[in-house]
Write a protein that holds these residues in place. Structure first.
Motif, PDB file in Angstrom:
ATOM      1  N   LEU A  64       0.772  -1.290  -0.011  1.00  0.00           N
ATOM      2  CA  LEU A  64      -0.046   0.087   0.212  1.00  0.00           C
ATOM      3  C   LEU A  64       1.021   1.236   0.248  1.00  0.00           C
ATOM      4  O   LEU A  64       0.484   2.301  -0.668  1.00  0.00           O
ATOM      5  CB  LEU A  64      -0.897  -0.048   1.219  1.00  0.00           C
ATOM      6  CG  LEU A  64      -2.100  -0.739   1.224  1.00  0.00           C
ATOM      7  CD1 LEU A  64      -2.781  -0.790   2.696  1.00  0.00           C
ATOM      8  CD2 LEU A  64      -3.084   0.034   0.383  1.00  0.00           C
ATOM      9  N   LEU A  65       1.920   1.211   0.919  1.00  0.00           N
ATOM     10  CA  LEU A  65       2.907   2.501   1.026  1.00  0.00           C
ATOM     11  C   LEU A  65       3.740   2.819  -0.326  1.00  0.00           C
ATOM     12  O   LEU A  65       3.938   3.716  -0.682  1.00  0.00           O
ATOM     13  CB  LEU A  65       3.429   2.527   2.144  1.00  0.00           C
ATOM     14  CG  LEU A  65       2.919   2.517   3.501  1.00  0.00           C
ATOM     15  CD1 LEU A  65       3.780   2.296   4.827  1.00  0.00           C
ATOM     16  CD2 LEU A  65       2.104   3.599   3.628  1.00  0.00           C
ATOM     17  N   ALA A  66       3.918   1.560  -0.938  1.00  0.00           N
ATOM     18  CA  ALA A  66       4.969   1.604  -2.210  1.00  0.00           C
ATOM     19  C   ALA A  66       4.268   2.739  -3.097  1.00  0.00           C
ATOM     20  O   ALA A  66       5.181   3.362  -3.794  1.00  0.00           O
ATOM     21  CB  ALA A  66       5.164   0.243  -2.739  1.00  0.00           C
ATOM     22  N   HIS A  67       2.912   2.791  -3.397  1.00  0.00           N
ATOM     23  CA  HIS A  67       2.381   3.790  -4.140  1.00  0.00           C
ATOM     24  C   HIS A  67       1.596   4.845  -3.560  1.00  0.00           C
ATOM     25  O   HIS A  67       0.338   4.999  -4.100  1.00  0.00           O
ATOM     26  CB  HIS A  67       1.594   2.952  -5.444  1.00  0.00           C
ATOM     27  CG  HIS A  67       2.488   2.035  -6.181  1.00  0.00           C
ATOM     28  ND1 HIS A  67       3.460   2.457  -6.992  1.00  0.00           N
ATOM     29  CD2 HIS A  67       3.000   0.434  -6.226  1.00  0.00           C
ATOM     30  CE1 HIS A  67       4.118   1.677  -7.820  1.00  0.00           C
ATOM     31  NE2 HIS A  67       3.991   0.451  -7.109  1.00  0.00           N
ATOM     32  N   LEU A  68       1.994   5.275  -2.567  1.00  0.00           N
ATOM     33  CA  LEU A  68       1.236   6.294  -1.915  1.00  0.00           C
ATOM     34  C   LEU A  68       0.946   7.543  -2.633  1.00  0.00           C
ATOM     35  O   LEU A  68       0.039   7.823  -2.824  1.00  0.00           O
ATOM     36  CB  LEU A  68       2.119   7.035  -0.522  1.00  0.00           C
ATOM     37  CG  LEU A  68       1.411   7.472   0.467  1.00  0.00           C
ATOM     38  CD1 LEU A  68       0.337   6.796   1.088  1.00  0.00           C
ATOM     39  CD2 LEU A  68       2.240   7.793   1.603  1.00  0.00           C
ATOM     40  N   SER A  69       2.061   7.843  -3.570  1.00  0.00           N
ATOM     41  CA  SER A  69       1.449   8.980  -4.383  1.00  0.00           C
ATOM     42  C   SER A  69       0.350   8.691  -5.303  1.00  0.00           C
ATOM     43  O   SER A  69      -0.540   9.563  -5.400  1.00  0.00           O
ATOM     44  CB  SER A  69       2.886   9.284  -5.464  1.00  0.00           C
ATOM     45  OG  SER A  69       3.958   9.405  -4.721  1.00  0.00           O
ATOM     46  N   LEU A  70       0.116   7.501  -5.776  1.00  0.00           N
ATOM     47  CA  LEU A  70      -1.080   7.129  -6.402  1.00  0.00           C
ATOM     48  C   LEU A  70      -2.341   7.711  -5.890  1.00  0.00           C
ATOM     49  O   LEU A  70      -3.398   8.184  -6.393  1.00  0.00           O
ATOM     50  CB  LEU A  70      -1.227   5.481  -6.890  1.00  0.00           C
ATOM     51  CG  LEU A  70      -2.407   5.156  -7.434  1.00  0.00           C
ATOM     52  CD1 LEU A  70      -2.932   5.648  -8.858  1.00  0.00           C
ATOM     53  CD2 LEU A  70      -2.377   3.644  -7.461  1.00  0.00           C
ATOM     54  N   LEU A  71      -2.281   7.316  -4.517  1.00  0.00           N
ATOM     55  CA  LEU A  71      -3.797   7.600  -3.729  1.00  0.00           C
ATOM     56  C   LEU A  71      -4.183   9.054  -3.574  1.00  0.00           C
ATOM     57  O   LEU A  71      -5.220   9.172  -3.131  1.00  0.00           O
ATOM     58  CB  LEU A  71      -3.511   6.954  -2.440  1.00  0.00           C
ATOM     59  CG  LEU A  71      -2.919   5.507  -2.440  1.00  0.00           C
ATOM     60  CD1 LEU A  71      -2.912   5.010  -0.969  1.00  0.00           C
ATOM     61  CD2 LEU A  71      -3.837   4.469  -3.228  1.00  0.00           C
ATOM     62  N   PHE A  72      -3.208  10.000  -3.941  1.00  0.00           N
ATOM     63  CA  PHE A  72      -3.473  11.369  -3.870  1.00  0.00           C
ATOM     64  C   PHE A  72      -4.110  12.131  -4.989  1.00  0.00           C
ATOM     65  O   PHE A  72      -4.452  13.151  -5.081  1.00  0.00           O
ATOM     66  CB  PHE A  72      -2.479  12.265  -3.369  1.00  0.00           C
ATOM     67  CG  PHE A  72      -1.895  11.787  -1.882  1.00  0.00           C
ATOM     68  CD1 PHE A  72      -2.642  12.448  -0.954  1.00  0.00           C
ATOM     69  CD2 PHE A  72      -0.747  10.949  -1.484  1.00  0.00           C
ATOM     70  CE1 PHE A  72      -2.272  12.213   0.457  1.00  0.00           C
ATOM     71  CE2 PHE A  72      -0.564  10.668  -0.427  1.00  0.00           C
ATOM     72  CZ  PHE A  72      -1.244  11.179   0.760  1.00  0.00           C
ATOM     73  N   ILE A  73      -4.079  11.055  -6.213  1.00  0.00           N
ATOM     74  CA  ILE A  73      -4.477  11.805  -7.467  1.00  0.00           C
ATOM     75  C   ILE A  73      -5.975  12.206  -7.545  1.00  0.00           C
ATOM     76  O   ILE A  73      -6.044  13.394  -7.768  1.00  0.00           O
ATOM     77  CB  ILE A  73      -3.891  10.944  -8.522  1.00  0.00           C
ATOM     78  CG1 ILE A  73      -2.419  11.009  -8.578  1.00  0.00           C
ATOM     79  CG2 ILE A  73      -4.561  11.173  -9.858  1.00  0.00           C
ATOM     80  CD1 ILE A  73      -1.917   9.440  -9.613  1.00  0.00           C
ATOM     81  N   PRO A  74      -6.779  11.234  -7.101  1.00  0.00           N
ATOM     82  CA  PRO A  74      -8.249  11.447  -7.162  1.00  0.00           C
ATOM     83  C   PRO A  74      -8.470  12.812  -6.475  1.00  0.00           C
ATOM     84  O   PRO A  74      -9.409  13.801  -7.152  1.00  0.00           O
ATOM     85  CB  PRO A  74      -8.863  10.271  -6.631  1.00  0.00           C
ATOM     86  CG  PRO A  74      -7.931   9.447  -6.680  1.00  0.00           C
ATOM     87  CD  PRO A  74      -6.710   9.771  -6.718  1.00  0.00           C
ATOM     88  N   SER A  76      -6.546  15.257  -5.648  1.00  0.00           N
ATOM     89  CA  SER A  76      -5.803  16.519  -6.197  1.00  0.00           C
ATOM     90  C   SER A  76      -6.488  16.942  -7.578  1.00  0.00           C
ATOM     91  O   SER A  76      -6.405  18.028  -7.674  1.00  0.00           O
ATOM     92  CB  SER A  76      -4.260  16.095  -6.324  1.00  0.00           C
ATOM     93  OG  SER A  76      -3.987  15.627  -5.061  1.00  0.00           O
TER      94      SER A  76
END
Lengths: 130, 240
Positions: A64-74, A76
């Motif tokens: 889950l943490l490896a792609h933390l950046s992805l989770l902020f896109i929606p 943002s």
């Protein structure tokens, strides 16, 4: 993996219930982080009865943490809704954000390092890459 | 467009699937670009992906609520990912416990700095009070920041955007700034970016160093709490 995910979501649920129930100014997931911390410190005992959990919790969580950046896109992308305000106060807001972020980073890091030295809690090899 | 292609578009654009795929696709491309530039601070994957998605929405005339219907599945994972920050925190628990004193002092000093500096600069530009209120919690993780703004009479959706922009700004700034200051303590570097730039800063910190990421996650959680408690008082002093 499902059992690990269940534990993580259960911690979040507990966090939401406690935060909402007590009206604390903490988001549920941040309290959930504390619950998972408690769980991890008890894990040695739990792992003997549920060995699968001991192995997969780390990999699920780190996945889950490896792609933390992805989770902020929606969230943002929501910027498209308020381009009007950004256009009206754009320069002032940009200056405020950039200068304030800069000052906050410098003040925080310097405070941390100075207090760390004064209180004798510097770590041995701080520059070591992990 | 032909009629059948148009009706397919109408169908797809209303289903979560399309916008979920667009979100993941934008991220995969943005992450590749970021990797190709060796994680250069300016090639921030969040920034690239947001611009790409925004362009797709603009080109297709899609509204944000329709987009979010699909993207909410990704958005949901933010909660469990925040919980999962406990895992690196637990792994590094000995270092964390030894750093309690510098963490607590840096937390309070940094939190007040983040609020006061942002509001004071915006006041110089003569911004009205509702905008100042919306700007004040910009360094806090979005759910808390929006809640604070709402309680104080600001605009939560503006806060969400300012929070996102602060996150990207801090993530771009932190590595060159810390190198220029010759800060080699990964705890301090991570703590600073987590405090100033919440989760987006934490994501950046994990890209650079796992110990920095751990401390960024702690700073994000603690700053949410401290800002929620302090901001009403600080703001009252500033706005009078």
């Amino acid at each position: 993996m499902i059992i690990s995910l269940t534990v993580i979501l259960l911690c979040q649920l507990l966090g939401e219930v406690v935060a909402g129930g007590l009206g604390w100014p903490m988001p549920g997931p941040v309290l959930g982080m504390l619950f998972l911390l408690v769980f991890l410190s008890l894990r040695g005992r739990i792992a003997t009865s549920v060995p699968e959990l001991g192995k997969t919790l780390d990999s699920t969580g780190k996945g889950l943490l490896a792609h933390l950046s992805l989770l902020f896109i929606p969230a943002s992308v929501g910027v498209v809704q308020r381009l009007d305000v950004l256009a009206e106060y754009g320069i002032g807001l940009a200056v405020a954000l950039v200068v304030s972020t800069f000052v906050t980073l410098v003040v925080t890091v310097v405070t941390f390092v100075v207090v760390s030295r004064l209180s004798g809690s510097s770590i041995e090899t701080p520059e070591q890459e992990r | 467009m032909t009629d059948s292609a148009f009706s397919l578009w109408v169908y797809l654009s209303q289903t979560p699937l399309l916008w979920l795929v667009v979100t993941l696709g934008a991220y995969v491309i943005a992450d590749r670009i970021s990797l190709a530039f060796k994680r250069h601070p300016l090639c921030n994957p969040v920034l690239i992906a947001v611009v790409a998605v925004a362009l797709v929405l603009w080109a297709t005339g899609t509204s944000y609520p329709i987009y979010f219907e699909g993207a909410k599945f990704v958005h949901f994972l933010l909660g469990p990912a925040t919980v999962a920050l406990a895992i690196p925190l637990y792994e590094n628990r000995h270092i964390v416990l030894r750093s309690i004193v510098p963490m607590m002092v840096a937390l309070v000093v940094g939190s007040v700095t983040a609020i006061v500096s942002a509001v004071a600069i915006a006041q110089l530009f003569g911004m009205p009070d509702p905008i100042l209120v919306s700007l004040a919690p910009k360094s806090v993780t979005a759910p808390v920041g929006m809640g604070i703004t709402e309680a104080l009479g600001g605009d939560p959706s503006l806060t969400a955007i300012l929070i996102m922009l602060t996150g990207v700004t801090g993530s771009i700034m932190v590595t060159p700034l810390m190198n220029a200051l010759r800060m080699k303590d990964w705890r301090a570097r991570g703590f600073a970016v987590g405090l100033a730039s919440h989760g987006i800063g934490t994501a950046r910190a994990f890209q650079v160093n796992s110990l920095a990421g751990t401390f960024a996650g702690i700073a994000m959680g603690l700053n949410a709490l401290v800002t929620a408690l302090l901001l009403p008082f600080v703001l009252r002093l500033l706005l009078d």
